[in-house]
Design an enzyme around this catalytic site. Structure first.
Site, short mmCIF file in Angstrom:
data_model
loop_
_atom_site.label_atom_id
_atom_site.label_comp_id
_atom_site.label_asym_id
_atom_site.label_seq_id
_atom_site.Cartn_x
_atom_site.Cartn_y
_atom_site.Cartn_z
N ARG A 47 20.43 -96.62 38.61
CA ARG A 47 19.92 -97.16 39.90
C ARG A 47 18.53 -96.64 40.22
NH1 ARG A 47 24.51 -95.92 44.15
NH2 ARG A 47 23.95 -93.92 43.30
N ASP A 183 34.23 -86.06 22.55
CA ASP A 183 34.46 -84.68 23.00
C ASP A 183 33.50 -83.86 22.14
OD1 ASP A 183 35.31 -81.99 23.02
OD2 ASP A 183 37.26 -82.63 23.78
N HIS A 184 32.45 -83.33 22.76
CA HIS A 184 31.38 -82.77 21.93
C HIS A 184 31.82 -81.52 21.15
CE1 HIS A 184 30.63 -80.00 25.32
NE2 HIS A 184 30.00 -79.24 24.45
N HIS A 246 38.44 -80.10 25.58
CA HIS A 246 37.88 -79.16 24.60
C HIS A 246 38.94 -78.19 24.05
CE1 HIS A 246 34.23 -80.88 25.86
NE2 HIS A 246 33.90 -80.06 26.83
C1 BG6 Z 1 31.24 -79.59 29.17
C2 BG6 Z 1 31.79 -79.17 30.49
O1 BG6 Z 1 32.00 -80.64 28.63
O2 BG6 Z 1 31.27 -78.48 28.29
C3 BG6 Z 1 30.98 -78.02 31.06
O3 BG6 Z 1 31.74 -80.27 31.38
C4 BG6 Z 1 30.91 -76.89 30.08
O4 BG6 Z 1 31.54 -77.56 32.28
C5 BG6 Z 1 30.47 -77.39 28.71
O5 BG6 Z 1 29.96 -75.97 30.57
C6 BG6 Z 1 30.59 -76.31 27.65
O6 BG6 Z 1 30.06 -76.79 26.45
P1 BG6 Z 1 29.33 -75.82 25.43
O7 BG6 Z 1 29.02 -76.65 24.25
O8 BG6 Z 1 28.10 -75.32 26.14
O9 BG6 Z 1 30.29 -74.72 25.17
#
Ligand code: BG6
Length: 505
Positions: A47, A183-184, A246
């Site tokens: 937006r 999910d990274h 995670h």
């Molecule tokens: C994110 C969460 O998915 O992962 C955050 O929303 C968190 O709250 C983060 O800080 C942690 O990821 P990483 O890779 O920094 O451990």
């Protein structure tokens, strides 16, 4: 897997934090290393009012802030920014998709794109159900000309019911192979390495079960608060933000059976089986084995309730520790202790496998508990590596045995994992490889377990939420939880920079 020749990468929510911090840096890194399709463009949509140039300027600033210094190459960065475009439109409104379609057609012409679109949802979760419906109405999901894929950020759903509803919406618009629930954590090199450690070696697998493993700890804690994300975080809490996704992924790669074939079906079938094995929690289990906490002001650090956009009497959890079990042959009876929290003394994510002690102890162990408990620490971040604790004879007279750590550290071999988790996953999606993304049945199987905790909290308003001082290791109740095992949490010393620094309690 084939790299497509052309692609337009559409980001919904392009003016937000995730785009600046993670997505654009990941795309730039891929561009810099020649891993994007030859004919490529990014189209940001949100937006906020920008034109192409002002959007590029804001992305440029973000890149300079969020990219490691040694990755900055001004010429490549400028060339990358020339591929970035912007559309100012509200993704919750149907009319926006008419404009989007026009803009995509224009970019198709300019870039000679074969109508391949990859959509990335970096918006607030409220829009996750709305955007795919609008894409369908505008015909932007159709694959008659070029592929269409969609990446959706976590949390996918707010509880079991909403996750099921979202799956229904997505599967009405796309086929499962087009949907990439991200999910990274699965994009992290060290998480992928758990699979190699377990399944490319013969030494661990025979011991990786209830006969030899006493208990398992899974930790992902951070030394920061929620920063400026109060508005988002307060409606979510750590169970939805960290645990259901995670930590559940870490549990899956630790506990899964070896897949018959390592591909999207083989791997993800085993993930689902882990979630299906989670022993359902009774109210009594939740009362005794789930500890939730919220950080309080301490030593100059703000309390959660003083953070921006957080209601003064908020009862949202910023810490969670729990014991869970898996009902299957490999793990029956082995407790898994998992914990996560904001404002802890340090940032660390790791898995600790505690092996049972030797059945007969014939040596002296000085002042240490004897026999030595072997443990394997898989350090995901920081100080990425693996540490195996062994009992070793103290040199010299007698037969005294001391615990010693055998230590593999990526830094010491000069090969710190440099691959960015988002870059890895975005590239996988461009290649059409969904192995490291969450399948619909896994989302639902995970929620089926965690939903009982949310329901219990909702129906039991007096269920305790323990305060813990910011900068501490969380509520004492979490220590009591693991003490029932005759154990204590494996806490790295503050400011972990060296793998030997585990605080002995
Ligand atoms: C994110 C969460 O998915 O992962 C955050 O929303 C968190 O709250 C983060 O800080 C942690 O990821 P990483 O890779 O920094 O451990």
């Amino acid at each position: 897997m084939n790299r497509p020749d052309s692609l337009i990468f559409v980001i919904f929510g392009a003016s937000g934090d995730l785009t600046k911090r993670k997505l654009m840096p990941a795309l730039y890194l891929l561009y810099k290393s020649g891993r994007l399709p030859r004919r490529f463009a990014v189209l940001g949509m949100a937006r906020t009012v920008y034109d192409d140039d002002s959007f590029r300027t804001s992305i440029h600033e973000g890149l300079l802030n969020f990219i490691r210094q040694d990755e900055v190459d001004q010429d490549k960065m400028k060339a990358f920014l020339r591929e970035v475009y912007y559309l100012s439109a509200d993704p919750s409104e149907a009319e926006a998709y008419i404009k989007l379609k026009d803009r995509l057609e224009e970019l198709d012409r300019i870039k000679d794109n074969s109508h391949n679109y990859l959509y990335y949802l970096a918006t607030p979760p409220l829009l996750y159900g709305i955007i795919p419906r609008h894409l369908k109405t505008a015909g932007l999901n159709r694959e008659d000309k070029g592929f269409k894929r969609i990446i959706v950020e976590k949390p996918f759903g707010y509880d079991l019911q909403s996750a099921q509803e979202l799956n229904r919406i997505y599967l009405d618009v796309f086929k499962e192979e087009q949907i990439y629930r991200i999910d990274h954590f699965l994009g992290k090199e060290t998480v992928q390495n758990i699979l190699a450690l377990r399944f490319a070696n013969t030494v661990f697998e025979p011991l990786w079960n209830r006969n030899y493993v006493d208990y398992v700890e899974i930790t992902a804690v951070e030394n920061m608060g929620i920063g400026s994300r109060g508005g988002f975080y307060d409606g979510v809490g750590t169970l939805r933000d960290m645990v259901q996704n995670h930590l559940a992924q870490l549990l899956a790669v630790t506990a899964m059976e070896p897949p018959a074939v390592f591909d999207a079906s083989g791997f993800r079938n085993e993930v689902v089986k882990v979630y299906q094995s989670l022993k359902p929690l009774s109210d009594e289990d939740i009362r005794c084995a789930v500890v939730r906490g919220q950080y309080m002001a301490s030593e100059g650090r703000k309390g959660y309730r003083e953070e921006e956009h957080v209601p003064f009497l908020s009862r949202t959890e910023t810490y969670l520790a729990m014991r869970l079990e898996l009902n299957n042959w490999r793990w029956g009876g082995v407790p898994f202790y998992i914990r996560t929290g904001k404002q802890m003394p340090t940032k660390v994510s790791e898995i600790v496998i505690h092996f049972k002690p030797a059945p007969h102890s014939m040596f002296h162990c000085g002042s240490n508990p004897c026999p030595v408990h072997n443990r394997l620490i898989i350090r995901i971040q920081p100080d990425e590596g693996v540490v195996l604790r062994l009992g070793m004879k103290k040199t010299g007279e007698g037969f005294e045995v001391l615990p010693r750590d055998m230590d593999f550290s990526y830094a010491e071999i000069g090969r710190l994992p440099t691959e960015d988790a988002y870059a890895r996953l975005i590239e996988d999606c461009m290649l059409g490889d969904s192995t490291l993304f969450i399948r619909s049945d896994a989302v639902e199987a995970g929620w089926r377990f965690f939903d009982s905790i949310l329901k219990y909290w909702k129906n039991t308003p007096d269920c305790p939420l323990y305060g813990y001082p910011a900068g501490s290791w969380g509520p004492l109740e979490a220590d009591r939880l693991i003490a029932s095992q005759g154990a204590s949490w494996t806490n790295p010393c503050k400011n972990l920079t060296n793998t030997h620094l585990y605080c002995e309690l």
